[in-house]
Scaffold this motif. Sequence first.
Motif, mmCIF file in Angstrom:
data_model
loop_
_atom_site.group_PDB
_atom_site.id
_atom_site.type_symbol
_atom_site.label_atom_id
_atom_site.label_comp_id
_atom_site.label_asym_id
_atom_site.label_seq_id
_atom_site.Cartn_x
_atom_site.Cartn_y
_atom_site.Cartn_z
ATOM 1 N N PHE A 555 42.907 42.567 34.342
ATOM 2 C CA PHE A 555 43.022 41.689 33.190
ATOM 3 C C PHE A 555 42.575 42.439 31.942
ATOM 4 C CE2 PHE A 555 41.842 38.350 36.541
ATOM 5 C CZ PHE A 555 43.160 38.193 36.910
ATOM 6 N N GLU A 556 42.792 41.818 30.788
ATOM 7 C CA GLU A 556 42.512 42.496 29.522
ATOM 8 C C GLU A 556 41.053 42.930 29.394
ATOM 9 O OE1 GLU A 556 42.483 44.106 25.756
ATOM 10 O OE2 GLU A 556 44.121 43.779 27.189
ATOM 11 N N ASP A 557 40.096 42.074 29.778
ATOM 12 C CA ASP A 557 38.703 42.466 29.629
ATOM 13 C C ASP A 557 38.355 43.647 30.533
ATOM 14 O OD1 ASP A 557 39.179 40.867 31.775
ATOM 15 O OD2 ASP A 557 37.326 39.708 31.636
ATOM 16 N N HIS A 558 38.997 43.728 31.704
ATOM 17 C CA HIS A 558 38.766 44.854 32.615
ATOM 18 C C HIS A 558 39.430 46.122 32.067
ATOM 19 C CE1 HIS A 558 37.725 46.213 36.786
ATOM 20 N NE2 HIS A 558 38.589 47.153 36.451
ATOM 21 N N LEU A 559 40.637 45.978 31.527
ATOM 22 C CA LEU A 559 41.338 47.134 30.955
ATOM 23 C C LEU A 559 40.513 47.794 29.866
ATOM 24 C CD1 LEU A 559 45.011 45.831 30.589
ATOM 25 C CD2 LEU A 559 44.306 47.823 31.909
ATOM 26 N N ALA A 560 39.925 46.986 29.017
ATOM 27 C CA ALA A 560 39.219 47.530 27.857
ATOM 28 C C ALA A 560 37.872 48.142 28.220
ATOM 29 C CB ALA A 560 39.022 46.429 26.815
ATOM 30 N N ARG A 561 37.282 47.736 29.352
ATOM 31 C CA ARG A 561 35.943 48.216 29.676
ATOM 32 C C ARG A 561 35.912 49.246 30.805
ATOM 33 N NH1 ARG A 561 34.582 42.710 29.385
ATOM 34 N NH2 ARG A 561 33.497 42.180 27.461
ATOM 35 N N HIS A 562 36.746 49.036 31.835
ATOM 36 C CA HIS A 562 36.534 49.773 33.074
ATOM 37 C C HIS A 562 37.658 50.731 33.457
ATOM 38 C CE1 HIS A 562 33.171 47.150 33.382
ATOM 39 N NE2 HIS A 562 33.857 46.085 33.735
ATOM 40 N N THR A 563 38.671 50.911 32.621
ATOM 41 C CA THR A 563 39.775 51.812 32.988
ATOM 42 C C THR A 563 39.890 53.005 32.053
ATOM 43 O OG1 THR A 563 41.396 50.530 31.719
ATOM 44 C CG2 THR A 563 41.058 49.892 34.021
#
Length: 815
Positions: A555-563
């Motif tokens: 999801f967007e919050d994961h994309l921005a923090r963990h990828t």
Amino acid sequence: MVSVNTDYIAVGGNRHPAGADWDPVSGQLVFGAANNIALWNPLDDRCLGVRSLLCGHSDNVNVVKFFPSTSSNDRIILSGSADKTVRIWKSDTASPSGFSHAFTIEDHQSSINSIAVSPDLNVFATGAADATIRIYQLRQSEIGTIYACLIQTIQPSPRYFPLTLALSPLNGSGSMALAVAGTKPFIQVYVSAGGQSVAQFELKATLSGHEGWIRSLAFTWEKGSKESDLLLASASQDKYIRLWRIHEGEQLPPASAAGNDPALGTFGKSLSNKPHRFEAAGLKYSITFEALLVGHEDWIYTCSWRPTDGPLQLLTASADNSLSIWTPDPASGIWICIARLGEISAQKGSTTATGSAGGFWQGLWSPNGESVVSLGRTGSWRLWNYNKSQDRWLQAVAVTGHVKSVMGVCWAADGKYLLSTGSDQTTRLFAEWKRGQKRSWHEFARPQIHGYDLNCIDVIRESQFISGADEKLLRVFDEPKAVANLLKDLCGIEEAQQDQMPDAANIPVLGLSNKAIEAVEDGASGGTADDDEQAAIDPSSVIQKSTLELDHPPFEDHLARHTLWPESEKLYGHGYEISAVATSHDNCFVATACRASSVDHAVIRLFDTKEWREVKPSLAAHSLTVTSLQFSGDDRYLLSVGRDRQWTIFERDESAQSVYKLACSNPKGHSRMILDASWAPLAAGAIFATAGRDKSVKIWQADNGVFTCKATIGAQNPVTAVQFLPLFHNNALFVAFGTEAGDISIAHVHGDFTASISLSFDQRIVPSKAITDLAWRQPPQDLPSNGIESKSQQFQLAVASEDSSLRIYSISNML
């Protein structure tokens, strides 16, 4: 016969509170995406994302609205843009998108900010930055042509810019109410007289109380029918939502519970419940303040009522990174927040550096009221579905994409995923999610979130890439284990040397360089037990392993923090913004160039990829910006083209493999600047193509060490991108090229160098602005793009464009 299908469109939404609408009949959601309109079905279980774009506007689309209709074959979309026009689109089964342009309204003198619709009498209203509201009636001619007729122009007094409009019929009278608000802290209510024809709207009430600009208005019937009172919700930059009641009759409605709540006494006079009375079509009405909704911590951009029969619920989207769902308490009648979706406030500070903060600009209900979507600052949508058994809202896969020009695109070394980079200061990784028979493309990583616009990108080896930006240096990134595991589990992409990869990466506060970090077991702090004097650990530098384990695209919050991908090198030397980068096929060298207006800066710099040292001297030949670089298939030649209209070839010294020397050049390769170049497959010999602003593609071949022009392919517009299909078939070559107008064509170059256009893409499926980059690949045989095995030779062409879209086309039966 050659066929072209659109496999994937990645595009982000425009940050405007009125920039999207969800159709209750077809289930489609439409949203403004740069100067286009994107069509997406959020509840499609195949997760195919954006299926098409409607092109026509010349500037950003600010507002999109479906005109209510009960037939799925008679859909109408209204769109307003910063280009000062309102466009009407109607259903068209012959169009690839399902819609075609029907009519354009050019009455406004400035950007369109809001549109309100009412199916009663086929009326809609538009508000623009020219401080006017215009009322139109939608009509149909005898031959079926749809058009709009201007009924009235309203100039609010005192003068302000209308940012939001809401239209609704009034019960019993046949009259209509138009609520208008914007850059003043009040709401104006206009009412038209009843009857079969559209009457003039007159100002009947001015509702005060807000203390900031008002961003959103929404009407609903309190009990779902016109026999009940009409409720108006208003959302403001003062962080509050106000509810207003429009009641028919001499008698005022019972005082609202919220207005009498002693807990709200601190708001003082702002909760004044002074009634506003007016008449319409012989009936008397009153408008009273109903409730004040308190809970958001920042500007509120949108409010929308739950559309279906059932509980009365209001959805609000705020700049505090949250969506809230409000409903009146059955016992007391006081409005309470029953659900809050989004990001918790404690994460704001740590996410600003990774681009995740910035608030939600839109919030929409699904037609059945069981799902909600929101659009964030990064242009990505988020989707939540209500789970009745768990009584909670669960996030689901939505769509993401660039929000500004996509400047560069390239396939991984093995072609299994796609990298793109753009002027929105991000680099994104796209791959195909495989689950059973279903296939769909998604963004799986955001390797780079930068502080400068990114201009170019290329893959160095299987798990490493390099990008160049406006900051005058280039950065090299290595794939982390978190992304490798995600691609392996969801896409079937195996990566070599995965054990040697870092776990993940983050951006330190006040930094631009992605740093490698380690993943720890759940519950661990990341510190050592025996180090009593250890300094406090930055929580953002520690990540738990379970966070990186997903069974769906992030999801967007994961994309921005963990990828993020950790950065391994920086390459210095250029004095201006980086304009081009290319990697040799043996992965030993990287060639780079920057924007230049003199010979001194128009040099090409070579770096070896083992020690990351520059190979001296620099390669000088151009006098203006080098626009494209490419190594030949055997790395014998390095081709460069530039704005000085010349192409240059540097040849590798056989005795010193790290030395390239000027072999030949043509100072007048084109009559205008050359914008791109591409080498033909090695099997075809030393052949390359150049694309110029002189509306031509030229094919060049070596003859006794001298390259001469063998063929010229004409185009309707300046050619901005060119790329050979990496396959030499039956002594023939295929070259794809894109133009400044967004056109895409494929030319067939025969063995005798006679060239002809073998395929021009349908105008309705190509980008609406200049093509910036092209990249071919032949999909693996286990990935039929449409789920059907095909014996025909199939290729995929990735296309980057200035209209902020990234597209992947599949082309069959071309050979």
